[in-house]
Design a protein around this motif. Structure first.
Motif, PDB file in Angstrom:
ATOM      1  N   ILE A  33       0.838  -1.206   0.000  1.00 50.98           N
ATOM      2  CA  ILE A  33       0.000   0.000   0.000  1.00 50.98           C
ATOM      3  C   ILE A  33       0.867   1.249   0.000  1.00 50.98           C
ATOM      4  N   LEU A  34       1.930   1.228   0.814  1.00 49.28           N
ATOM      5  CA  LEU A  34       2.841   2.374   0.858  1.00 49.28           C
ATOM      6  C   LEU A  34       3.500   2.603  -0.498  1.00 49.28           C
ATOM      7  N   VAL A  35       3.961   1.523  -1.135  1.00 47.92           N
ATOM      8  CA  VAL A  35       4.596   1.649  -2.454  1.00 47.92           C
ATOM      9  C   VAL A  35       3.589   2.181  -3.476  1.00 47.92           C
ATOM     10  N   LEU A  36       2.341   1.705  -3.404  1.00 46.29           N
ATOM     11  CA  LEU A  36       1.308   2.183  -4.323  1.00 46.29           C
ATOM     12  C   LEU A  36       1.056   3.674  -4.151  1.00 46.29           C
ATOM     13  N   LEU A  37       0.941   4.106  -2.889  1.00 43.56           N
ATOM     14  CA  LEU A  37       0.710   5.530  -2.639  1.00 43.56           C
ATOM     15  C   LEU A  37       1.888   6.373  -3.112  1.00 43.56           C
ATOM     16  N   LEU A  38       3.107   5.918  -2.838  1.00 44.53           N
ATOM     17  CA  LEU A  38       4.283   6.661  -3.263  1.00 44.53           C
ATOM     18  C   LEU A  38       4.372   6.746  -4.783  1.00 44.53           C
ATOM     19  N   SER A  39       4.074   5.632  -5.448  1.00 41.39           N
ATOM     20  CA  SER A  39       4.125   5.645  -6.912  1.00 41.39           C
ATOM     21  C   SER A  39       3.092   6.599  -7.491  1.00 41.39           C
ATOM     22  N   GLN A  40       1.905   6.640  -6.881  1.00 45.73           N
ATOM     23  CA  GLN A  40       0.881   7.562  -7.355  1.00 45.73           C
ATOM     24  C   GLN A  40       1.306   9.018  -7.140  1.00 45.73           C
ATOM     25  N   MET A  41       1.860   9.306  -5.961  1.00 46.69           N
ATOM     26  CA  MET A  41       2.298  10.669  -5.692  1.00 46.69           C
ATOM     27  C   MET A  41       3.434  11.074  -6.624  1.00 46.69           C
ATOM     28  N   LEU A  42       4.365  10.163  -6.878  1.00 49.43           N
ATOM     29  CA  LEU A  42       5.460  10.477  -7.787  1.00 49.43           C
ATOM     30  C   LEU A  42       4.957  10.696  -9.208  1.00 49.43           C
ATOM     31  N   ARG A  43       3.958   9.925  -9.608  1.00 50.38           N
ATOM     32  CA  ARG A  43       3.396  10.097 -10.949  1.00 50.38           C
ATOM     33  C   ARG A  43       2.716  11.452 -11.090  1.00 50.38           C
ATOM     34  N   PHE A  44       1.972  11.850 -10.043  1.00 49.64           N
ATOM     35  CA  PHE A  44       1.300  13.148 -10.101  1.00 49.64           C
ATOM     36  C   PHE A  44       2.290  14.313 -10.010  1.00 49.64           C
ATOM     37  N   ALA A  45       3.372  14.111  -9.236  1.00 45.85           N
ATOM     38  CA  ALA A  45       4.337  15.195  -9.020  1.00 45.85           C
ATOM     39  C   ALA A  45       5.391  15.293 -10.116  1.00 45.85           C
ATOM     40  N   TRP A  46       5.424  14.296 -11.010  1.00 40.09           N
ATOM     41  CA  TRP A  46       6.465  14.278 -12.040  1.00 40.09           C
ATOM     42  C   TRP A  46       6.328  15.503 -12.948  1.00 40.09           C
ATOM     43  N   GLY A  47       7.416  16.237 -13.109  1.00 33.55           N
ATOM     44  CA  GLY A  47       7.400  17.434 -13.922  1.00 33.55           C
ATOM     45  C   GLY A  47       7.081  18.707 -13.157  1.00 33.55           C
TER      46      GLY A  47
END
Length: 292
Positions: A33-47
């Protein structure tokens, strides 16, 4: 001593294995769950997460120009002052309760209240800080009032963690110190505190990590959600990373609400990870010097 019947041992072994598998599943699911949340946040924050985002002030109109400079500096001010207030009071209270206070009903009442205060929702401390510091002492919604409010939040945790660290020190260290003629203060200062220091520092840093992520107490005392300057004194208005992120998530613009807020969350999580890594490093480093 009675033992389990032979026909019951396979069931006991099976139950033990199932329990181990259940614990492993809980651990792996939490990490997943933590990895999923981090991946989502990184995807949204990319750029959106870059040096300009770190060094710029917030913007109410342009998501491309929004930054966390004011919130980042405000959070650093808050954590520095909270550390200055909470560590001496918390560690000193723990030393008094463990080493000086007599085992009495009064001590039991105090200990129970401290344990209960550690579980009180942080918004309650925010209301207390609003009435006591902001209005009662006329401090206003400045950095000092925010730091004192967060001190109320983490103080019970610091006291309990310090007490546990002191209890973990073997009693033979105290007895050996007293046998050599040391006073109680000399025993505490030269023997107990160095031995308990890794546990105390770990508890303090974890408590400060909680304070860094608190938004409810700061909202309750009236801290600003939008600030275009960094505080220069302890009575200046301020904002913090949790407040800034909350302000962005309430914005109607999707770029603010999704991308800019995600970039702010990444900055906050990096600060939290650094604090927790510091706790692990300090515990390891100071723990190597102590041999029981």
């Amino acid at each position: 001593m009675s033992s389990l019947p032979r026909n019951g041992r396979p069931y006991a072994k099976l139950a033990s294995q199932l329990f181990a598998y259940a614990c492993a599943a809980c651990a792996f699911s939490s990490v997943a769950i933590l990895v999923l949340l981090l991946s989502q946040m990184l995807r949204f924050a990319w750029g959106w997460l870059d040096w300009q985002f770190i060094t710029s002030f917030d913007s109410q109109l342009s998501p491309d120009k929004a930054g966390v400079r004011a919130a980042l500096v405000g959070s650093i001010y808050l954590i520095a002052l909270t550390t200055l207030f909470s560590v001496p009071i918390g560690v000193g209270s723990a030393i008094y309760l463990e080493e000086y206070a007599q085992r009495s009903r009064w001590r039991g009442i105090v200990q129970t209240n401290i344990a209960n205060l550690a579980g009180v929702p942080s918004i309650v401390y925010g209301i207390l800080g609003l009435g006591l510091f902001v209005r009662g002492m006329q401090m206003g919604a400045g950095v000092l009032a925010g730091a004192l409010t967060l001190t109320l939040v983490v103080l019970p945790i610091v006291i309990l963690a310090s007490q546990e660290a002191l209890r973990a020190v073997p009693s033979t260290i105290r007895q050996a110190s007293y046998a050599l003629g040391a006073t109680r203060w000399q025993t505490v200062w030269h023997q107990l505190l160095p031995a308990a220091l890794p546990g105390i520092m770990t508890g303090v840093i974890l408590a400060l990590s909680r304070a860094l992520g608190e938004a409810a107490p700061l909202v309750a005392i009236g801290a600003a959600g939008f600030v275009m300057f960094t505080p220069r004194g302890i009575n200046d208005s301020f904002t913090a990373l949790p407040l800034q992120i909350y302000n962005w998530t309430e914005n109607a613009n999707d770029d603010f609400r999704i991308h800019v807020a995600a970039a702010g969350i990444i900055v906050l999580m990096v600060m939290l990870i650094c604090l927790n890594a510091t706790a692990v490093f300090l515990r390891y480093r100071f723990g190597k010097r102590i041999h029981w």
